[in-house]
Write a protein that holds these residues in place. Structure first.
Motif, PDB file in Angstrom:
ATOM      1  N   ASN A  17       4.504  -2.214   0.935  1.00  0.00           N
ATOM      2  CA  ASN A  17       3.547  -1.460   1.834  1.00  0.00           C
ATOM      3  C   ASN A  17       2.497  -1.109   1.173  1.00  0.00           C
ATOM      4  OD1 ASN A  17       2.417   0.107   3.410  1.00  0.00           O
ATOM      5  ND2 ASN A  17       4.348   0.893   4.601  1.00  0.00           N
ATOM      6  N   LEU A  18       1.543  -1.858   1.062  1.00  0.00           N
ATOM      7  CA  LEU A  18       0.440  -1.744   0.022  1.00  0.00           C
ATOM      8  C   LEU A  18      -0.156  -0.184   0.432  1.00  0.00           C
ATOM      9  CD1 LEU A  18      -1.147  -5.400  -0.021  1.00  0.00           C
ATOM     10  CD2 LEU A  18       0.220  -4.179  -1.742  1.00  0.00           C
ATOM     11  N   TYR A  20       9.335  -3.881   5.706  1.00  0.00           N
ATOM     12  CA  TYR A  20       8.458  -3.423   4.201  1.00  0.00           C
ATOM     13  C   TYR A  20       9.230  -2.566   3.301  1.00  0.00           C
ATOM     14  CZ  TYR A  20       3.876  -4.410   6.635  1.00  0.00           C
ATOM     15  OH  TYR A  20       2.962  -5.422   7.353  1.00  0.00           O
ATOM     16  N   LEU A  21       8.883  -2.870   2.221  1.00  0.00           N
ATOM     17  CA  LEU A  21       9.635  -2.310   0.810  1.00  0.00           C
ATOM     18  C   LEU A  21       8.810  -1.171   0.876  1.00  0.00           C
ATOM     19  CD1 LEU A  21      10.150  -5.709  -1.167  1.00  0.00           C
ATOM     20  CD2 LEU A  21      11.586  -4.621   0.264  1.00  0.00           C
ATOM     21  N   PRO A  22       9.310  -0.038   0.768  1.00  0.00           N
ATOM     22  CA  PRO A  22       8.261   1.141   0.760  1.00  0.00           C
ATOM     23  C   PRO A  22       8.067   1.443  -0.819  1.00  0.00           C
ATOM     24  CG  PRO A  22      10.354   1.882   2.068  1.00  0.00           C
ATOM     25  CD  PRO A  22      10.237   0.237   1.481  1.00  0.00           C
ATOM     26  N   ILE A  23       8.902   1.041  -1.465  1.00  0.00           N
ATOM     27  CA  ILE A  23       8.647   0.976  -2.959  1.00  0.00           C
ATOM     28  C   ILE A  23       9.040  -0.373  -3.607  1.00  0.00           C
ATOM     29  CG2 ILE A  23       8.356   3.574  -3.605  1.00  0.00           C
ATOM     30  CD1 ILE A  23      11.557   3.433  -4.076  1.00  0.00           C
ATOM     31  N   LYS A  65      -1.334   4.847  -2.091  1.00  0.00           N
ATOM     32  CA  LYS A  65      -1.461   6.129  -1.959  1.00  0.00           C
ATOM     33  C   LYS A  65      -0.630   6.967  -3.028  1.00  0.00           C
ATOM     34  CE  LYS A  65       0.105   7.919   1.928  1.00  0.00           C
ATOM     35  NZ  LYS A  65       0.305   7.622   3.446  1.00  0.00           N
ATOM     36  N   GLU A  66       0.691   6.406  -3.321  1.00  0.00           N
ATOM     37  CA  GLU A  66       1.575   7.059  -3.930  1.00  0.00           C
ATOM     38  C   GLU A  66       1.512   6.653  -5.439  1.00  0.00           C
ATOM     39  OE1 GLU A  66       5.526   6.480  -2.778  1.00  0.00           O
ATOM     40  OE2 GLU A  66       5.247   7.318  -0.616  1.00  0.00           O
ATOM     41  N   SER A  67       0.642   5.744  -5.931  1.00  0.00           N
ATOM     42  CA  SER A  67       1.044   5.287  -7.187  1.00  0.00           C
ATOM     43  C   SER A  67       0.058   6.119  -8.269  1.00  0.00           C
ATOM     44  CB  SER A  67       0.295   3.817  -7.312  1.00  0.00           C
ATOM     45  OG  SER A  67      -0.961   3.620  -6.983  1.00  0.00           O
ATOM     46  N   GLY A  68      -1.069   6.566  -7.881  1.00  0.00           N
ATOM     47  CA  GLY A  68      -1.938   7.420  -8.818  1.00  0.00           C
ATOM     48  C   GLY A  68      -2.258   6.605  -9.954  1.00  0.00           C
ATOM     49  N   PRO A  69      -2.137   7.221 -11.151  1.00  0.00           N
ATOM     50  CA  PRO A  69      -2.790   6.503 -12.509  1.00  0.00           C
ATOM     51  C   PRO A  69      -1.919   5.320 -12.724  1.00  0.00           C
ATOM     52  CG  PRO A  69      -1.472   8.560 -12.799  1.00  0.00           C
ATOM     53  CD  PRO A  69      -1.756   8.450 -11.407  1.00  0.00           C
ATOM     54  N   PRO A  70      -2.570   4.389 -13.514  1.00  0.00           N
ATOM     55  CA  PRO A  70      -1.884   3.221 -13.691  1.00  0.00           C
ATOM     56  C   PRO A  70      -0.536   3.315 -14.461  1.00  0.00           C
ATOM     57  CG  PRO A  70      -4.298   3.310 -14.644  1.00  0.00           C
ATOM     58  CD  PRO A  70      -3.812   4.357 -13.960  1.00  0.00           C
ATOM     59  N   ASP A  71      -0.306   4.307 -15.020  1.00  0.00           N
ATOM     60  CA  ASP A  71       1.147   4.496 -15.525  1.00  0.00           C
ATOM     61  C   ASP A  71       2.188   4.710 -14.655  1.00  0.00           C
ATOM     62  OD1 ASP A  71      -0.027   4.356 -18.149  1.00  0.00           O
ATOM     63  OD2 ASP A  71       0.286   6.339 -18.627  1.00  0.00           O
ATOM     64  N   THR A  72       1.860   5.432 -13.665  1.00  0.00           N
ATOM     65  CA  THR A  72       2.804   5.713 -12.481  1.00  0.00           C
ATOM     66  C   THR A  72       3.059   4.481 -11.797  1.00  0.00           C
ATOM     67  OG1 THR A  72       1.430   7.676 -12.290  1.00  0.00           O
ATOM     68  CG2 THR A  72       3.320   7.340 -10.626  1.00  0.00           C
ATOM     69  N   MET A  73       1.957   3.680 -11.571  1.00  0.00           N
ATOM     70  CA  MET A  73       2.152   2.257 -10.884  1.00  0.00           C
ATOM     71  C   MET A  73       2.939   1.301 -11.630  1.00  0.00           C
ATOM     72  SD  MET A  73       1.091   0.344  -8.285  1.00  0.00           S
ATOM     73  CE  MET A  73      -0.102  -0.526  -7.797  1.00  0.00           C
ATOM     74  N   GLN A  74       2.887   1.331 -12.901  1.00  0.00           N
ATOM     75  CA  GLN A  74       3.773   0.500 -13.932  1.00  0.00           C
ATOM     76  C   GLN A  74       5.209   0.860 -13.798  1.00  0.00           C
ATOM     77  OE1 GLN A  74       2.380  -2.078 -16.392  1.00  0.00           O
ATOM     78  NE2 GLN A  74       4.486  -2.303 -16.195  1.00  0.00           N
TER      79      GLN A  74
END
Lengths: 213, 250
Positions: free
Chosen positions: B65-66, B27-30, B71-80
């Motif tokens: 790893n969805l 899996y790709l953790p990030i 869990k880690e992404s938080g707000p859309p900006d962090t995900m982006q």
């Protein structure tokens, strides 16, 4: 003359005329330039067939002459020349027998259709001489066979038989050598007189593949 | 050998080998599974002539790893931000001026398929399975897959894979042009290494780079500019070779 040009029944026969290997020298490219200009304005021309005098299509450029005269401007003109032929609205068909490698294979790759004899040998061996295909061959192979194949055959620089070229999509039809020119002539007559390279796949499936079946 | 949490890097006969190293699924953790800085260090080491990417064990990679991502992404900006790191890494792989081969064994899903698509040549074992399953989680491929896949297999197949989430086996992948070679399941790495050697062993790095650059130009430049650039690359190699021959004679 390095090129023999003849029009018969509206079909232009462009014969690479320096047997046995029909080497593409600087003189060849000079003649080719004049010829392409002439062809552009030739009235009533319906199609062009490119083939080699004798047993072979051509072994490509004269590498010694080329290395003695590295000239970027002249090379770019050669490249544009091939690209111009590709943009012709009349069908351009390469009838390939025997050896067809290097710049000669590039010339064939700029044609709209390629008919090939069973015993033909094709390839882009430039990397064996610490060079690369310089007249659009890499791009054309990538378009026809995918970029993975383009990387593989240009880096390996190996030659391959007609059957492999057919599987990769680098030639359209493979027939016994005696049938190459007659078949090219049939295609030249059957294909529409006004075509667009963008729709190559359409012509291939409508005209070339059924006629060969 | 060099190692980070999820991948290892080694060099074998001038060929770099990256192994995704979280078996069994890798899996790709990030999304940016190798930090770009480290990736560039690896690739910049010595004079690499090619790169092979594989997975440890039976699978290539099952992708992101969805759960961890959510869990880690938080707000859309962090995900982006996280996604951008992945996109940058894959663009960097695709733009390398040495050939990149992906060795696809077993599962190659989602982010795994994104990596394979950014590679130049795809070698698969006969038991390989490929898919973009994002749609079943109400997501979509997010690291360039929707752009790269149609370029490789055409719109019609790509729509089926991306919108339908279809799982494709190696044979079907080969037929649609997604896979370049299918090999018996214990041999894909050996095959890929052998192919890489045949392509690069006897070639000076400058020839490899010129050819790869010319192909990249076809993707990134106008036809006229790509043509001029190719002529320039050719003439540079020809001038070098003429010079080399003169020196050899002297």
């Amino acid at each position: 003359m390095m090129i023999h040009w003849m029009i018969e029944g509206g079909i232009g026969h462009l014969k690479l005329n320096q047997p046995p290997s029909n080497t593409m020298t600087m003189d060849f490219f000079r003649e080719m330039r004049d010829l392409v200009n002439k062809i552009k304005y030739a009235p009533g021309l319906k199609a062009i067939i490119i083939h080699g005098h004798g047993r072979h299509f051509s072994s490509g450029a004269d590498i010694n002459e080329l290395l003695d005269n590295v000239d970027e401007q002249a090379m770019l003109e050669n490249h544009r020349l091939f690209a111009q032929m590709e943009q012709f609205k009349i069908p351009v068909i390469s009838a390939i027998r025997g050896v067809c490698i290097g710049s000669a294979f590039e010339l064939a790759l700029f044609s709209h259709f390629r008919i090939c004899s069973e015993d033909a040998v094709l390839g882009l061996p430039e990397s064996n001489f610490n060079l690369m295909p310089g007249i659009g061959g890499i791009q054309r192979v990538a378009r026809l066979a995918g970029s993975a194949k383009a990387i593989e055959i240009t880096l390996r620089g190996n030659t391959f038989p007609a059957e492999d070229a057919l599987k990769m999509g680098l030639v359209d039809v493979v027939v016994p050598k005696g049938e190459v020119l007659p078949l090219a002539l049939i295609f030249a007559r059957e294909l529409p007189e006004n075509i667009d390279i963008e729709y190559r796949a359409f012509y291939l499936h409508k005209y070339i593949k059924p006629l060969n079946a | 050998m060099s190692q980070i949490d999820f991948a290892t890097f080694e060099i074998l006969n001038e060929v770099g080998i990256i192994t995704l190293d979280l078996p069994p699924g890798n899996y790709l953790p990030i999304p940016g599974f190798i930090p770009l800085k480290i990736f560039k260090q690896w690739i910049g080491s010595d004079h690499l002539k090619g790169l092979i990417i594989r997975g440890r064990g039976k699978n290539f990679s099952a992708g992101g790893n969805l759960e961890q991502l959510f869990k880690e992404s938080g707000p859309p900006d962090t995900m982006q931000c996280l996604m951008n790191e992945g996109i940058e890494l894959l663009n960097c792989i695709q733009n390398l001026e040495i050939p990149v081969i992906s060795v696809i064994s077993g599962v190659c899903f989602g982010g795994g398929l994104e990596i394979a698509l950014a590679s130049h040549i795809r070698v698969a074992s006969e038991n390989a399975l490929l898919a973009f399953p994002e749609v079943s989680h109400n997501l979509m491929p997010g690291m360039g897959g929707t752009v790269r896949l149609p370029g490789v297999i055409g719109w019609s197949y790509a729509v089926n894979m991306i919108l339908g989430g279809d799982i494709i086996n190696a044979k079907a992948g080969k037929e649609m042009g997604l896979i370049d070679y299918i090999v018996p399941k214990d041999q894909p790495f050996t095959f890929a290494l052998n192919l890489m050697q045949k392509m690069t062993r006897d070639r000076p790095l400058k020839v490899i780079k010129s050819i790869m650059k010319s192909l990249k130009n076809a993707r990134t430049l106008s036809p006229e500019a790509a043509m001029a650039e190719e002529t320039k690359l050719f003439c540079k190699l020809a001038a070098d070779e003429a010079e080399r021959r003169k020196t050899e004679e002297a």
